[in-house]
Write a protein that holds these residues in place. Structure first.
Motif, PDB file in Angstrom:
ATOM      1  N   ASP A  19       0.840  -1.208   0.000  1.00 39.19           N
ATOM      2  CA  ASP A  19       0.000   0.000   0.000  1.00 39.19           C
ATOM      3  C   ASP A  19       0.873   1.254   0.000  1.00 39.19           C
ATOM      4  OD1 ASP A  19      -1.917  -1.863   0.316  1.00 39.19           O
ATOM      5  OD2 ASP A  19      -2.444  -1.341   2.392  1.00 39.19           O
ATOM      6  N   GLU A  20       1.863   1.232   0.893  1.00 45.34           N
ATOM      7  CA  GLU A  20       2.802   2.358   0.957  1.00 45.34           C
ATOM      8  C   GLU A  20       4.208   1.779   1.152  1.00 45.34           C
ATOM      9  OE1 GLU A  20       1.570   5.905   3.408  1.00 45.34           O
ATOM     10  OE2 GLU A  20       0.039   4.484   4.057  1.00 45.34           O
ATOM     11  N   GLU A  22       8.518   2.848   1.738  1.00 42.49           N
ATOM     12  CA  GLU A  22       9.565   3.850   1.993  1.00 42.49           C
ATOM     13  C   GLU A  22      10.920   3.173   1.809  1.00 42.49           C
ATOM     14  OE1 GLU A  22       9.706   6.453   5.828  1.00 42.49           O
ATOM     15  OE2 GLU A  22      10.850   4.631   6.220  1.00 42.49           O
ATOM     16  N   HIS A  96      -0.412   6.992   8.064  1.00 41.35           N
ATOM     17  CA  HIS A  96       0.248   6.929   6.765  1.00 41.35           C
ATOM     18  C   HIS A  96       1.714   7.287   6.912  1.00 41.35           C
ATOM     19  CE1 HIS A  96      -3.344   6.385   4.413  1.00 41.35           C
ATOM     20  NE2 HIS A  96      -3.936   7.327   5.131  1.00 41.35           N
ATOM     21  N   SER A  99       4.039  12.777   4.007  1.00 36.74           N
ATOM     22  CA  SER A  99       3.993  13.334   2.646  1.00 36.74           C
ATOM     23  C   SER A  99       5.044  14.431   2.515  1.00 36.74           C
ATOM     24  CB  SER A  99       2.611  13.919   2.378  1.00 36.74           C
ATOM     25  OG  SER A  99       1.676  12.870   2.354  1.00 36.74           O
ATOM     26  N   ASN A 154       9.667   7.847  -0.710  1.00 36.39           N
ATOM     27  CA  ASN A 154       8.485   7.067  -0.344  1.00 36.39           C
ATOM     28  C   ASN A 154       7.382   7.210  -1.382  1.00 36.39           C
ATOM     29  OD1 ASN A 154       6.654   9.136   0.325  1.00 36.39           O
ATOM     30  ND2 ASN A 154       7.085   9.030   2.523  1.00 36.39           N
ATOM     31  N   SER A 155       6.402   6.332  -1.255  1.00 34.55           N
ATOM     32  CA  SER A 155       5.367   6.246  -2.282  1.00 34.55           C
ATOM     33  C   SER A 155       4.403   7.432  -2.229  1.00 34.55           C
ATOM     34  CB  SER A 155       4.606   4.923  -2.150  1.00 34.55           C
ATOM     35  OG  SER A 155       4.193   4.743  -0.816  1.00 34.55           O
ATOM     36  N   ASN A 156       4.518   8.292  -1.203  1.00 34.31           N
ATOM     37  CA  ASN A 156       3.709   9.515  -1.180  1.00 34.31           C
ATOM     38  C   ASN A 156       4.424  10.680  -1.855  1.00 34.31           C
ATOM     39  OD1 ASN A 156       1.819   8.104   0.249  1.00 34.31           O
ATOM     40  ND2 ASN A 156       2.589   8.782   2.240  1.00 34.31           N
TER      41      ASN A 156
END
Ligand code: ZN
Lengths: 448, 479
Positions: A19-20, A22, A96, A99, A154-156
């Motif tokens: 999902d996420e 880093e 989460h 960001s 990271n994925s954000n």
């Protein structure tokens, strides 16, 4: 180094189906020359790239780390982190990964540092040995130069790079009966003054010859920045992070808003302070904020990471440690600064009618009673008896056992000599001045 | 990963260094580590790591150089060899006596410690099950923090030197433990756990669950316990605390490199100077201490040290007299001896230093009850909590998680924040009883620090409870 780290990091990030995700990468190169008995006995070089992946799957967290040579296939690492996450129970209050947020510019990388060669280091040491030998003094120490490159993705959308360099020159001078300690830590090796460091260490050792016996008891002390920094690093681990407050382990619990130190004492953490090792963001990629921990003696606040900030409904101050340790030990301040005062060291000494001048502490331990911050430790590196405002003669080392809450309330004056003190077992530094503390409790003595 | 892939390059580079140096060795090391921790019913750490690389140490005209890298390509291996040599050439500018190495036999061998169940093949679910079970058993309304961990570690390493030795070792360690925290007037902790050179099967033997009730009761008792006053008393030190006592007051000061000053810039030197060897009364006649690297199941055990010297068991203190150091090939040659095999490096990117192996106190003849029965007014100390010792290893102060008052030959009330302090040889000379074999056990210490750059080492100590007369306990501080 930068391109290599980004290349590996992006492959891992893109391969992840969590999902996420880093990815944290450290690239290091370090050369260290160590000397003792006035000869070089250890001269080493190391190069490494370490990668840590944190994968989140439905509030489950998996952390895997490898170094580059143990990494067979970057995408495999993403897969493994996800597999570990899937087998772990949910962390209910995890929200989460952070960001992106604007990060302030600060410079910690100086190419002069990586240009120092082992031969340069040998010359510096050689010169100082020539000065020490006629005085019956031998030299030990280290001359270290390192570079460290950090990449956080990271994925954000966090995509950060930060390089730093680090140079340490430390000299411990030894005679048959005395020791002198001096060190200088710089980001820019061009600013190192090895002769001055050596001179200070040799002089202290020379003046410290034939120390007199001294009985334990309460003494006013003037303590150099090195001594205080060691105590602060224990305090940081024991009670200056939010998790220690949540778990009620911190000596600041139940003391926020009240006087925990004398009015002249102000302590803050500032990731951008030039006399620390400036680092603009934490290990989650969150920009660091300045946090006032103790202001004019009043306990104000501690530092936070994303998890503890959420939990306590506070602002994240950007003090996360690496993902392997973050939920176990929580956030820790790594750029502590003690607000300097106006007194010179001579003025601190002049304010003491009967006391001790302490260069450094050794083997400090704060586990006796962490909630009351009761510490023990030895003096080291040169201790001198002060009488009527003057340094009189060297004395043997003593052991202290004292609550730092008590000691901090008796800080009477803070020096104007704000100094960068490197942490002894990791890269990082605090900015600390000398201090005058009344009635410090010494409980034991030794034979030298 | 298989080391044989790199072996041809390693052998080639060692061969080329043979022509250009007095001596050279190469170590390839691969570490695998897994640490899992459950805190208050949540997994707060489940971290796996692996790490691999190599280091080359060369002796050039009697001066040392070392370089290391993660990059295992043939070009990099050659570059690192050249770098190590050029660093040694820089060291050569500042040497007094060229380094000489004590002779050592050539060994071509493989060492693997006994492992029944490979801990890295056990499913995560099974590991978490075990930790959660212990965690629930520790639940109690007055115990706000429960922590249970498991630590699994493997080291595979290849050693090659220019003398022709080639040694492969594969060593697995398994450890686990728990700690509970409760609050009374202050914060109190109580813990239990240990580490062994063994596989996952060790966790059965360790049997954390059978200790949960005791650990809970003791932490709750601690929250209501008094702090001992400053006094001079007869004391008994339990095996786990004695392990730390031996570590700090015997293990470190017998490291011969430290005695010779090479740790002076960091951890310090040693009071056990060369003139004391074979003469100095370190302890009472009851005190016998050995360095034993031959234990196959201890953290301080191995087949060969990181200079390729075979593991040994050697006397350190015999009937109270100090008779031996931990040595390396370089330092042993200064004493005209052969190395007793204590050179250990924490990884591929560090040079070996003299490190503890298993520094063991031999058991005595006593029953523990009889040792207690002979004390009128004393304290029993168990499990280390705070530790501090001066840089020559003389003045120490240790605190334990728990202590008990001893009154008229009986263990009575629990005491909190108990500390004892002394000067090393005075303290060991006051030892008048050591418990027998039945009480003797090896304790693993996974994080012993030394060196710059820092190296964390896995060592161990075999001990049984011992009694010491007239020791200073507690501390005074009135304002
Ligand atoms: Zn140690």
């Amino acid at each position: 180094m930068k391109d290599k780290l980004f290349a590996v990091g992006e492959v891992i990030l893109n391969a992840s189906t969590a999902d996420e995700t880093e990815v944290l990468l450290f690239g290091t190169k370090s050369q260290l020359t160590r000397f003792a008995n006035s000869v070089i006995h250890q001269n080493v070089y190391e190069e490494n790239v370490e990668i840590t992946v944190r994968a989140i799957v439905d509030k489950r967290i998996g952390v895997v780390s490898v170094n580059l040579s143990a990494l067979e296939e970057p995408s495999e690492l993403a897969k493994l982190a996800k597999e570990v996450a899937e087998r772990t129970p949910k962390v209910v209050d995890f929200e989460h990964l952070p960001s992106p947020a604007p990060v302030r510019e600060v410079q910690s990388y100086f190419s002069s540092t990586i240009e120092v060669t082992p031969a340069d280091k040998a010359s510096v040491i050689e010169k100082l040995v020539k000065r020490a030998t006629p005085l019956g003094i031998t030299l030990s120490g280290v001359y270290e130069t390192s570079e460290i490159h950090t990449v956080i993705l990271n994925s954000n959308g966090i995509s950060l790079y930060y390089p730093g360099t680090w140079a340490v020159f430390k000299v411990v001078s030894l005679s048959d009966t005395s020791q002198g300690y001096a060190v200088q830590c710089e980001l820019d090796a061009a600013k190192l003054e090895p002769e001055k460091v050596g001179e200070r260490s040799i002089e202290k050792c020379d003046k410290g010859k034939n120390p007199r016996d001294i009985e334990p008891g309460k003494y006013d002390i003037v303590v150099e920045p090195y001594g205080m920094a060691e105590i602060l690093s224990w305090l940081a681990w024991l009670g200056l992070g939010a998790l220690s407050v949540i778990e009620k382990r911190s000596f600041l619990c139940d003391r926020f808003g009240s006087q925990v130190a004398s009015e002249v004492f102000t302590l803050y953490d500032d990731g951008y302070h030039p006399l620390t090792f400036p680092w603009p963001f934490d290990f989650e990629g969150v920009p660091k904020r300045k946090v006032v921990i103790i202001e004019n003696g009043i306990a104000k606040d501690v530092v936070y990471d994303s998890y503890t900030a959420k939990k306590l409904n506070k602002e994240n101050t950007g003090h996360a440690v690496t993902p392997e340790a973050s939920r176990k030990i929580g956030p820790i301040p790594s750029n502590l600064v003690v607000e300097p005062g106006s007194s010179t060291v001579d003025e601190l000494v002049a304010s003491v009618s009967r006391g001790l001048y302490v260069t450094k502490f050794h083997y400090v331990n704060g586990m006796i009673n962490p909630r009351e911050a009761i510490f023990t430790g030895m003096t080291r590196g040169g201790v001198f008896y002060i009488e009527d405002g003057k340094i009189r003669y060297p004395v043997k080392n003593l052991r202290f056992t004292e609550s730092m809450l008590t000691a901090f309330k008796h800080i009477e004056k803070v020096g104007n000599d704000l100094t960068r003190v490197g942490l002894e077992s990791e890269i990082g530094a605090y900015a600390v001045p000398s201090m005058l503390i009344r009635g410090f409790n010494f409980t034991g003595k030794t034979e030298y | 990963m298989d080391v044989s892939e790199y072996e041809p390059s390693f052998l080639e580079v060692i061969d080329s260094l043979k022509q250009r140096t007095d001596y050279a060795d190469l170590r390839w090391v691969e570490h695998t580590h897994e640490y899992i921790e459950v805190k208050n019913g949540e997994v707060v750490a489940l971290a796996r790591s692996s790490d691999m690389g190599f280091g080359i140490r060369v002796l050039y005209k009697g001066a040392w150089g070392f370089a290391s890298s993660y990059d295992l390509t043939p070009d990099s291996i050659r570059e690192v060899a050249d770098k190590a040599l050029s660093i040694a050439q820089a060291s050569y500018r500042l040497i007094r006596e060229p380094v000489r190495l004590a002779p050592e036999d050539v060994h071509i061998d493989t060492y693997v410690n006994p492992v029944r169940v490979d801990p890295f093949t056990v499913a995560i679910d099974d590991k978490l099950d075990l930790l959660f079970k212990v965690d629930s058993a520790l639940r109690h309304p007055h115990i706000p923090i429960r922590e249970v961990f498991m630590d699994l570690w493997r080291e595979r390493k290849l050693f090659i030197n220019t003398e022709g030795s080639k040694i492969f070792q594969d060593i697995t360690h398994t450890g686990a433990g728990m700690q509970v925290t409760a609050f009374g007037e202050d914060m109190q902790v109580r813990s239990y756990g240990n580490f062994k050179a063994a596989g996952y099967e060790y966790l059965e033997e360790l049997d954390l669950i059978s200790h949960t009730d005791r650990v809970k009761e003791e932490v709750l008792a601690l929250t209501k316990a008094p702090v001992p006053d400053e006094a001079v008393k007869d004391i008994i030190i339990a095996g786990d605390q004695l392990a730390l006592q031996i570590h700090e007051s015997c293990g470190h000061p017998i490291e011969l490199d430290r005695v010779l000053g090479t740790e002076a810039s960091f951890y310090g030197t040693s009071f056990l100077t060369l003139d004391k060897l074979g003469k100095f009364q370190y302890g009472s006649k009851h005190v016998n201490i050995v360095a034993d690297a031959t234990h196959k199941d201890a953290l301080g055990g191995f087949g060969y040290d990181d200079e390729g010297v075979k593991a040994q068991r050697t006397d350190i203190v015999r009937e109270g007299v100090f008779v031996g150091y931990l040595t390396s090939r370089e330092t042993a040659s200064i004493l005209g001896q052969r190395s007793n095999g204590a050179m250990r490096a924490s990884s591929w990117n560090r040079i070996p230093l003299i490190r503890m192996t298993s520094i063991d106190l031999e058991p005595g003849e006593w029953e523990l009850e009889d040792m207690i029965a002979d004390i009128k007014d004393g304290i029993y100390f168990e499990t280390n909590k705070s530790w501090s010792i001066d840089e020559k290893r003389l003045n120490f102060q240790f605190g334990t998680e728990i202590a008990w008052e001893i009154k008229n030959g009986r263990r009575t009330q629990v005491l909190r924040n108990a500390i004892y302090t002394g000067i090393t040889p005075e303290f060991w000379r006051s030892c008048d009883a050591i418990a027998n074999k039945k009480y003797w056990q090896i304790y693993g210490v996974p994080g012993c620090g030394k060196g710059e750059p820092g190296q964390s080492m896995r060592v161990s100590h075999g001990t049984a409870p011992a009694r010491f007369r007239k020791v200073r306990v507690g501390y005074k501080n009135e304002r």
